[in-house]
Design a protein around this motif. Structure first.
Motif, PDB file in Angstrom:
ATOM      1  N   ALA A   1     -59.143  55.801 -16.360  1.00 29.29           N
ATOM      2  CA  ALA A   1     -57.480  56.018 -16.459  1.00 29.29           C
ATOM      3  C   ALA A   1     -56.861  57.210 -16.053  1.00 29.29           C
ATOM      4  O   ALA A   1     -55.784  57.568 -16.235  1.00 29.29           O
ATOM      5  CB  ALA A   1     -57.115  55.745 -17.732  1.00 29.29           C
ATOM      6  N   SER A   2     -57.488  58.010 -15.164  1.00 34.65           N
ATOM      7  CA  SER A   2     -56.871  59.121 -14.435  1.00 34.65           C
ATOM      8  C   SER A   2     -56.929  59.114 -13.053  1.00 34.65           C
ATOM      9  O   SER A   2     -57.922  58.741 -12.272  1.00 34.65           O
ATOM     10  CB  SER A   2     -57.572  60.366 -15.072  1.00 34.65           C
ATOM     11  OG  SER A   2     -57.047  61.637 -14.437  1.00 34.65           O
ATOM     12  N   ARG A   3     -55.699  59.368 -12.698  1.00 33.92           N
ATOM     13  CA  ARG A   3     -55.472  59.627 -11.215  1.00 33.92           C
ATOM     14  C   ARG A   3     -55.176  61.031 -10.689  1.00 33.92           C
ATOM     15  O   ARG A   3     -54.605  61.280  -9.485  1.00 33.92           O
ATOM     16  CB  ARG A   3     -54.247  58.885 -10.601  1.00 33.92           C
ATOM     17  CG  ARG A   3     -54.528  57.209 -10.649  1.00 33.92           C
ATOM     18  CD  ARG A   3     -53.266  56.528 -10.490  1.00 33.92           C
ATOM     19  NE  ARG A   3     -53.035  56.406  -8.859  1.00 33.92           N
ATOM     20  CZ  ARG A   3     -52.024  56.966  -8.438  1.00 33.92           C
ATOM     21  NH1 ARG A   3     -51.139  57.426  -9.082  1.00 33.92           N
ATOM     22  NH2 ARG A   3     -51.819  56.745  -7.292  1.00 33.92           N
TER      23      ARG A   3
ATOM     24  N   GLU B   1     -54.979  61.515 -23.128  1.00 32.49           N
ATOM     25  CA  GLU B   1     -53.822  61.484 -23.656  1.00 32.49           C
ATOM     26  C   GLU B   1     -52.707  62.245 -22.940  1.00 32.49           C
ATOM     27  O   GLU B   1     -52.880  63.437 -22.852  1.00 32.49           O
ATOM     28  CB  GLU B   1     -53.842  62.235 -25.020  1.00 32.49           C
ATOM     29  CG  GLU B   1     -52.552  62.081 -25.889  1.00 32.49           C
ATOM     30  CD  GLU B   1     -52.692  62.657 -27.347  1.00 32.49           C
ATOM     31  OE1 GLU B   1     -53.025  61.734 -27.959  1.00 32.49           O
ATOM     32  OE2 GLU B   1     -52.439  63.810 -27.708  1.00 32.49           O
ATOM     33  N   TYR B   2     -51.769  61.805 -22.457  1.00 28.62           N
ATOM     34  CA  TYR B   2     -50.501  62.380 -21.730  1.00 28.62           C
ATOM     35  C   TYR B   2     -49.198  62.364 -22.352  1.00 28.62           C
ATOM     36  O   TYR B   2     -48.772  61.170 -22.655  1.00 28.62           O
ATOM     37  CB  TYR B   2     -50.105  61.771 -20.275  1.00 28.62           C
ATOM     38  CG  TYR B   2     -51.304  61.924 -19.158  1.00 28.62           C
ATOM     39  CD1 TYR B   2     -52.453  62.924 -19.170  1.00 28.62           C
ATOM     40  CD2 TYR B   2     -51.325  61.235 -18.072  1.00 28.62           C
ATOM     41  CE1 TYR B   2     -53.228  63.200 -18.371  1.00 28.62           C
ATOM     42  CE2 TYR B   2     -52.179  61.363 -17.050  1.00 28.62           C
ATOM     43  CZ  TYR B   2     -53.072  62.228 -17.173  1.00 28.62           C
ATOM     44  OH  TYR B   2     -53.934  62.397 -16.196  1.00 28.62           O
ATOM     45  N   ASN B   3     -48.647  63.505 -23.220  1.00 32.62           N
ATOM     46  CA  ASN B   3     -47.602  63.502 -23.778  1.00 32.62           C
ATOM     47  C   ASN B   3     -47.641  62.214 -25.065  1.00 32.62           C
ATOM     48  O   ASN B   3     -46.782  61.555 -25.117  1.00 32.62           O
ATOM     49  CB  ASN B   3     -46.460  63.394 -23.001  1.00 32.62           C
ATOM     50  CG  ASN B   3     -46.287  64.549 -22.288  1.00 32.62           C
ATOM     51  OD1 ASN B   3     -46.412  65.745 -22.489  1.00 32.62           O
ATOM     52  ND2 ASN B   3     -45.814  64.353 -20.881  1.00 32.62           N
TER      53      ASN B   3
ATOM     54  N   THR C   1     -60.448  57.378 -26.074  1.00 33.92           N
ATOM     55  CA  THR C   1     -59.283  58.047 -25.690  1.00 33.92           C
ATOM     56  C   THR C   1     -60.016  59.614 -25.437  1.00 33.92           C
ATOM     57  O   THR C   1     -60.974  59.898 -26.519  1.00 33.92           O
ATOM     58  CB  THR C   1     -58.164  58.431 -26.397  1.00 33.92           C
ATOM     59  OG1 THR C   1     -58.673  58.593 -27.619  1.00 33.92           O
ATOM     60  CG2 THR C   1     -57.493  57.007 -26.369  1.00 33.92           C
ATOM     61  N   TYR C   2     -59.535  60.519 -24.679  1.00 33.43           N
ATOM     62  CA  TYR C   2     -60.041  61.990 -24.762  1.00 33.43           C
ATOM     63  C   TYR C   2     -59.054  62.992 -24.344  1.00 33.43           C
ATOM     64  O   TYR C   2     -57.889  62.554 -23.954  1.00 33.43           O
ATOM     65  CB  TYR C   2     -61.098  62.023 -23.591  1.00 33.43           C
ATOM     66  CG  TYR C   2     -60.626  61.652 -22.134  1.00 33.43           C
ATOM     67  CD1 TYR C   2     -60.596  60.328 -21.768  1.00 33.43           C
ATOM     68  CD2 TYR C   2     -60.233  62.818 -21.500  1.00 33.43           C
ATOM     69  CE1 TYR C   2     -60.124  60.267 -20.520  1.00 33.43           C
ATOM     70  CE2 TYR C   2     -59.723  62.414 -20.175  1.00 33.43           C
ATOM     71  CZ  TYR C   2     -59.723  61.312 -19.718  1.00 33.43           C
ATOM     72  OH  TYR C   2     -59.169  61.058 -18.511  1.00 33.43           O
ATOM     73  N   SER C   3     -59.102  64.196 -24.660  1.00 36.74           N
ATOM     74  CA  SER C   3     -58.054  64.970 -24.371  1.00 36.74           C
ATOM     75  C   SER C   3     -58.831  66.494 -24.242  1.00 36.74           C
ATOM     76  O   SER C   3     -60.036  66.441 -24.795  1.00 36.74           O
ATOM     77  CB  SER C   3     -57.137  65.307 -25.178  1.00 36.74           C
ATOM     78  OG  SER C   3     -57.241  65.819 -26.244  1.00 36.74           O
TER      79      SER C   3
HETATM   80  C1  FMN Z   1     -49.079  65.298 -17.973  1.00 32.67           C
HETATM   81  C2  FMN Z   1     -49.970  65.817 -19.135  1.00 32.67           C
HETATM   82  C3  FMN Z   1     -49.744  65.580 -20.346  1.00 32.67           C
HETATM   83  C4  FMN Z   1     -50.676  65.972 -21.382  1.00 32.67           C
HETATM   84  N1  FMN Z   1     -50.478  65.759 -22.682  1.00 32.67           N
HETATM   85  C5  FMN Z   1     -51.271  65.788 -23.679  1.00 32.67           C
HETATM   86  C6  FMN Z   1     -51.238  65.582 -25.123  1.00 32.67           C
HETATM   87  O1  FMN Z   1     -50.160  65.026 -25.256  1.00 32.67           O
HETATM   88  N2  FMN Z   1     -52.187  65.662 -25.753  1.00 32.67           N
HETATM   89  C7  FMN Z   1     -53.574  66.583 -25.521  1.00 32.67           C
HETATM   90  O2  FMN Z   1     -54.352  66.639 -26.438  1.00 32.67           O
HETATM   91  N3  FMN Z   1     -53.563  66.719 -24.272  1.00 32.67           N
HETATM   92  C8  FMN Z   1     -52.647  66.883 -23.387  1.00 32.67           C
HETATM   93  N4  FMN Z   1     -52.939  67.051 -22.070  1.00 32.67           N
HETATM   94  C9  FMN Z   1     -54.192  67.727 -21.570  1.00 32.67           C
HETATM   95  C10 FMN Z   1     -55.044  66.640 -21.104  1.00 32.67           C
HETATM   96  O3  FMN Z   1     -55.784  66.138 -22.450  1.00 32.67           O
HETATM   97  C11 FMN Z   1     -56.125  67.107 -20.272  1.00 32.67           C
HETATM   98  O4  FMN Z   1     -55.570  67.602 -19.097  1.00 32.67           O
HETATM   99  C12 FMN Z   1     -57.065  65.969 -19.697  1.00 32.67           C
HETATM  100  O5  FMN Z   1     -57.949  66.660 -18.949  1.00 32.67           O
HETATM  101  C13 FMN Z   1     -56.356  64.854 -18.934  1.00 32.67           C
HETATM  102  O6  FMN Z   1     -57.335  63.823 -18.564  1.00 32.67           O
HETATM  103  P1  FMN Z   1     -57.674  63.664 -17.119  1.00 32.67           P
HETATM  104  O7  FMN Z   1     -58.020  65.000 -16.367  1.00 32.67           O
HETATM  105  O8  FMN Z   1     -58.604  62.793 -16.657  1.00 32.67           O
HETATM  106  O9  FMN Z   1     -56.299  63.255 -16.455  1.00 32.67           O
HETATM  107  C14 FMN Z   1     -51.976  66.566 -21.043  1.00 32.67           C
HETATM  108  C15 FMN Z   1     -52.099  66.796 -19.504  1.00 32.67           C
HETATM  109  C16 FMN Z   1     -51.270  66.348 -18.780  1.00 32.67           C
HETATM  110  C17 FMN Z   1     -51.503  66.411 -17.196  1.00 32.67           C
END
Ligand code: FMN
Length: 218
Positions: A8-10, A87-89, A117-119
């Motif tokens: 789910a990431s772009r 998780e984004y926001n 899910t992951y973060s």
């Molecule tokens: C726009 C945005 C919002 C984010 N919001 C959260 C959040 O709410 N909680 C969290 O734990 N991490 C958050 N992150 C950090 C992401 O967990 C981390 O960047 C992760 O690598 C995102 O996955 P992706 O690299 O596959 O896109 C956020 C990152 C971005 C770019």
């Protein structure tokens, strides 16, 4: 059993690094599904977003963009789905909701899904996962009760999706197993029941618009 694993990431940006951390999580989950499912990875970069939104279900069959009709067939033929979202926001990734919104719920329905899910933070996307339950339920691919969350996924996984040194392989495998086993059980049960009884005869998809399902008199 066929499963689709939705990445789910772009995201192609930094910070935060690494970009597309989801590739690692999906690689790990693909390895955990092997033996139980014939799993196919669905990458949103193969289905570029357009400026205006015209869902695949809005086209007549012969005008539908071929990449979307191809994915629609894969979805229809699959027995189960693994939705892997960052998780984004505190929400699921818009890349995932945008892709799933292309298709009618009838291609997903009467099958199970697994939420993963992951973060890079400490909660592993749990807040995004809560919102994914009603979304996937509305699509008709009912989420199994187990959910998988991967906190600090950038520390847990190496770039190829294998576990980082020091991570306990057996514990991660058994953690993932609870979700993949539930998914397999429900996928097998649903496949059996779909063969015995046509779900769409019992609960037809709406033909033109959701209000066809509304309560009378509202
Ligand atoms: C726009 C945005 C919002 C984010 N919001 C959260 C959040 O709410 N909680 C969290 O734990 N991490 C958050 N992150 C950090 C992401 O967990 C981390 O960047 C992760 O690598 C995102 O996955 P992706 O690299 O596959 O896109 C956020 C990152 C971005 C770019």
């Amino acid at each position: 059993m066929k499963a689709l694993v939705f990445l789910a990431s772009r995201r192609k940006s930094s910070p935060p690094l690494p970009a597309r951390l989801g590739e690692r999580v999906c690689a790990f989950l693909m390895s955990q599904l092997a033996g139980r499912f014939e799993a196919t990875l669905i990458d949103p970069l193969d289905y570029p977003a357009t400026d205006t939104f015209k869902p695949a279900f809005s086209y007549s069959d012969n005008a539908k963009p071929s990449h979307l009709s191809g994915l629609e067939s894969l979805i229809a033929q699959a027995d189960a789905y693994v939705m892997v979202s960052p998780e984004y926001n505190h929400s699921m990734s818009p890349a995932l909701s945008d892709l799933l919104n292309q298709f009618p719920s009838s291609v997903f329905s009467f099958k199970p899904s697994l939420i993963a899910t992951y973060s890079s933070g400490q909660w592993g996307g749990t807040r995004a996962a809560v919102g994914m339950r009603p979304f996937l339920s509305e699509l008709g691919c009912i989420p199994v009760s187990a959910m998988l969350h991967f906190p600090r996924a950038d520390k847990v996984f190496q770039a190829d999706g294998t576990l980082a040194p020091g991570q306990e392989e057996g514990r991660w495998a058994s953690y993932a197993n609870r979700g993949t086993e539930q998914l397999h059980w429900w996928a097998a049960a649903a496949a059996h029941q779909r063969a015995v009884l046509d779900p769409f005869a019992a609960s037809p998809p709406f033909r033109r618009a959701p209000p066809e399902r509304d309560a009378p008199g509202v």
